[in-house]
Enzyme design. Structure first.
Site, short mmCIF file in Angstrom:
data_model
loop_
_atom_site.label_atom_id
_atom_site.label_comp_id
_atom_site.label_asym_id
_atom_site.label_seq_id
_atom_site.Cartn_x
_atom_site.Cartn_y
_atom_site.Cartn_z
N VAL A 1 0.96 -1.24 0.02
CA VAL A 1 -0.19 -0.06 -0.17
C VAL A 1 0.86 1.24 -0.17
CG1 VAL A 1 -1.84 1.22 1.07
CG2 VAL A 1 -1.69 -1.36 1.37
N LYS B 1 11.52 -0.38 7.98
CA LYS B 1 12.26 -1.44 9.08
C LYS B 1 13.56 -2.12 8.42
CE LYS B 1 10.65 -4.45 12.54
NZ LYS B 1 9.72 -5.02 13.49
N LYS C 1 -6.71 -2.05 10.09
CA LYS C 1 -8.00 -2.34 10.52
C LYS C 1 -7.90 -3.03 11.93
CE LYS C 1 -6.83 -5.30 7.23
NZ LYS C 1 -6.77 -5.31 5.93
N ILE D 1 -13.90 1.07 -1.26
CA ILE D 1 -15.40 1.34 -1.09
C ILE D 1 -15.61 2.68 -0.12
CG2 ILE D 1 -17.64 0.55 -0.76
CD1 ILE D 1 -16.72 -2.25 -1.57
N GLY E 1 -1.42 -14.37 -4.88
CA GLY E 1 -1.15 -13.26 -4.31
C GLY E 1 -2.50 -12.86 -3.43
N GLU F 1 -2.22 -14.51 2.29
CA GLU F 1 -0.77 -14.55 2.83
C GLU F 1 -0.46 -16.02 2.96
OE1 GLU F 1 0.32 -11.66 4.42
OE2 GLU F 1 -1.44 -10.44 3.76
N LYS G 1 -13.23 -5.29 10.89
CA LYS G 1 -14.02 -4.18 9.99
C LYS G 1 -15.14 -4.02 10.43
CE LYS G 1 -10.83 -5.39 6.09
NZ LYS G 1 -10.61 -6.29 5.00
N GLY H 1 -5.44 -4.44 -2.33
CA GLY H 1 -4.56 -4.24 -3.56
C GLY H 1 -3.90 -2.85 -3.36
N1 LIG Z 1 -2.14 -4.99 1.11
C1 LIG Z 1 -3.68 -4.65 1.15
O1 LIG Z 1 -4.28 -4.84 -0.12
C2 LIG Z 1 -4.31 -4.24 2.39
C3 LIG Z 1 -5.56 -3.46 2.03
C4 LIG Z 1 -6.17 -2.86 3.09
C5 LIG Z 1 -5.63 -2.37 4.32
N2 LIG Z 1 -4.12 -2.88 4.27
C6 LIG Z 1 -3.52 -2.63 5.55
O2 LIG Z 1 -2.50 -1.52 5.07
C7 LIG Z 1 -1.27 -1.77 5.99
C8 LIG Z 1 0.08 -1.95 5.07
O3 LIG Z 1 -0.32 -3.21 4.30
P1 LIG Z 1 0.74 -3.91 3.18
O4 LIG Z 1 -0.01 -4.85 2.47
O5 LIG Z 1 1.28 -2.52 2.58
O6 LIG Z 1 1.91 -4.47 4.09
P2 LIG Z 1 3.42 -5.03 3.53
O7 LIG Z 1 3.45 -5.09 1.81
O8 LIG Z 1 3.67 -6.24 4.39
O9 LIG Z 1 4.38 -3.83 3.96
C9 LIG Z 1 4.59 -3.43 5.25
C10 LIG Z 1 5.74 -2.29 5.17
O10 LIG Z 1 5.65 -1.93 6.76
C11 LIG Z 1 7.05 -1.75 6.99
N3 LIG Z 1 7.23 -2.11 8.42
C12 LIG Z 1 7.01 -2.80 9.33
N4 LIG Z 1 7.31 -2.48 10.47
C13 LIG Z 1 7.61 -1.24 10.49
C14 LIG Z 1 8.12 -0.35 11.51
N5 LIG Z 1 8.05 -0.63 12.98
N6 LIG Z 1 8.56 0.88 11.08
C15 LIG Z 1 8.45 1.25 9.83
N7 LIG Z 1 8.16 0.34 8.76
C16 LIG Z 1 7.58 -0.84 9.29
C17 LIG Z 1 7.94 -2.59 6.19
O11 LIG Z 1 9.11 -2.34 6.13
P3 LIG Z 1 10.17 -3.13 5.26
O12 LIG Z 1 10.21 -2.71 3.65
O13 LIG Z 1 11.41 -2.60 5.49
O14 LIG Z 1 9.98 -4.75 5.49
C18 LIG Z 1 7.02 -2.77 4.82
O15 LIG Z 1 7.35 -1.67 4.01
C19 LIG Z 1 -1.54 -2.90 7.10
O16 LIG Z 1 -1.98 -2.52 8.25
C20 LIG Z 1 -2.63 -3.76 6.20
O17 LIG Z 1 -3.59 -4.32 6.96
C21 LIG Z 1 -3.73 -3.52 3.30
#
Ligand SMILES: NC(=O)c1ccc[n+]([C@@H]2O[C@H](COP(=O)([O-])OP(=O)(O)OC[C@H]3O[C@@H](n4cnc5c(N)ncnc54)[C@H](OP(=O)(O)O)[C@@H]3O)[C@@H](O)[C@H]2O)c1
Length: 391
Positions: A15, A39, A97, A128, A179, A182, A197, A294
């Protein structure tokens, strides 16, 4: 032209990078990313290295940064970041969430105390626009229910099982390969994610701060082809529905697989798509459909929140004050289908009635009216060879 918003971004994963790219492609919002905190020092990043930091204080204590966008994958660390940001009088956008559902009431207090805003449209149903709609549009309407398919992973698995006759394990493996799931899918398939949610939506739909732990969730990890055959015989499919229902000022909410007949709008919500159906006294049913996850769909909701902060938008949680007579309860009797292995499982539950009892090819199921509280008390989400779906 309005002043450019300077963003401090936490997280540069799916994201975070989506937001970075969306901001580059849009001219509708005057905002730039000043710093990105991540991180893992060993990862290479496709971005100007001057933007990257590993120290959260470079953002949290940076006077040049106007707002903080929190998009990390760790709910506990996100909680510390968001709490500190609000206390430092920075408004925050988040899509986390789990973190929001676990701490919503505290965040509400922090926003009020420090005069700042926490927006989280991306946390429920991705692209949405449901939270701000519930906040603003439905304020004066008599909302009676909200139901949603809000987990793309489980909807993808259920669609593949229903349409291609795949076994659960095959459908899950396919979702992981594409994809959509998880490697550790527990939060999705055990329905924790949709529970977070609906807990968030309860605050905006009905003004209730309900801790996510108090909302029942039953997932799809035990669903079988037998259950889909039963559904098909009844001209239905199975969908994981998070719902909240208000009657006589009492709101009941739970997440459970449901038989959805072909005439129901949810029937055609397939694969990774999400949908929300609201029902209100005068407007009747309304339906929202779109992408719930996504990079770009979620980033679009984050972008909309950043844009709203341009005009100092805050959730006012108006319903929390306007109707204090509304309460939350798990005192519900559900009409259900239960497939079970051992009779001892049924003996632990409380029924208002058992209306049908069948054994087909050594598989047992009943049609019954069960007390939700007994499903909660027995933590049936963890039971083996047990599946419950509501009608
Ligand atoms: N993916 C989706 O479609 C989606 C949809 C709705 C909501 N969300 C929410 O959006 C959030 C992000 O999801 P994502 O899918 O983008 O996750 P992701 O692809 O796993 O990326 C997580 C990112 O967080 C960084 N991170 C983890 N711990 C950290 C810390 N303590 N300090 C700084 N950075 C840190 C990681 O760093 P590194 O790059 O160094 O590993 C990585 O860049 C989550 O809360 C998720 O529930 C995601």
């Amino acid at each position: 032209m309005s002043k450019s918003i300077k963003i401090g971004l936490f997280g540069f994963g799916v994201v975070g990078q989506g937001l970075y790219n969306v901001l580059k492609q849009t001219t509708s919002i005057n905002a730039t990313i000043n710093k990105i905190c991540v991180k893992d020092k060993s990862k290479s990043r496709n971005v100007d290295s001057n933007l990257i930091t590993f120290d959260k204080n470079d953002i949290l204590n940076n006077p040049d940064i106007d707002i903080i966008v929190e998009l990390i994958d760790n709910a506990d660390e996100a909680y510390e970041i968001v709490k500190t940001a609000l206390k430092n009088k920075k408004s925050v956008v988040s899509a986390n969430k789990k973190m929001i559902a676990e701490h919503l009431e505290e965040f509400y207090d922090l926003q009020k105390e420090h005069g700042v805003s926490l927006l989280y449209e991306g946390a429920a149903c991705g692209s949405i626009p449901i939270i701000r709609n519930l906040e603003e549009y439905y304020d004066n309407d008599l909302l009676t229910s909200i139901e949603t398919i809000c987990n793309g992973t489980t909807n993808y698995i259920l669609t593949k099982m229903s349409e291609e006759g795949l076994e659960y394990s095959e459908a899950l493996a396919g979702a992981q390969k594409s994809g959509f799931a998880e490697s550790n899918p527990r939060l999705d398939v055990m329905a924790f994610d949709p529970k977070y949610k609906i807990a968030i939506l309860l605050a905006h739909a009905f003004g209730l701060f309900v801790h996510e732990k108090d909302v029942f969730n039953f997932g799809i990890s035990n669903v079988s082809n037998f259950d889909f055959q039963y559904a098909a015989k009844n001209n239905a499919s199975i969908k994981l529905i998070a719902g909240a229902y208000k009657k006589d000022n009492v709101v009941k909410a739970y997440v459970i697989p449901k038989f959805i007949v072909a005439s129901n709008m949810f029937y055609n919500v397939k694969n990774e798509f999400n949908a929300v159906q609201l029902e209100a006294a005068f407007s009747d049913k309304q339906f929202f459909y779109g992408k719930g996850a996504g990079a770009f769909p979620t980033a679009s909701a984050v972008l909309a929140d950043i844009s709203a902060l341009h005009y100092q938008y805050k959730y006012e949680y108006k319903k929390h004050f306007s109707d204090t007579s509304i309460s939350f309860s798990n005192d519900v009797v559900l009409n259900v289908y239960i497939r079970y292995k051992e009779k001892s499982q049924l003996e632990k539950l409380e029924f208002e009635s058992i209306d049908e009892q069948h054994t087909i090819n050594q598989t047992n199921y009943i049609i019954a009216k069960v007390k939700l509280k007994s499903l909660i008390k027995n933590d049936v989400n963890e039971w083996q060879d047990f599946f419950v779906a509501a009608f």
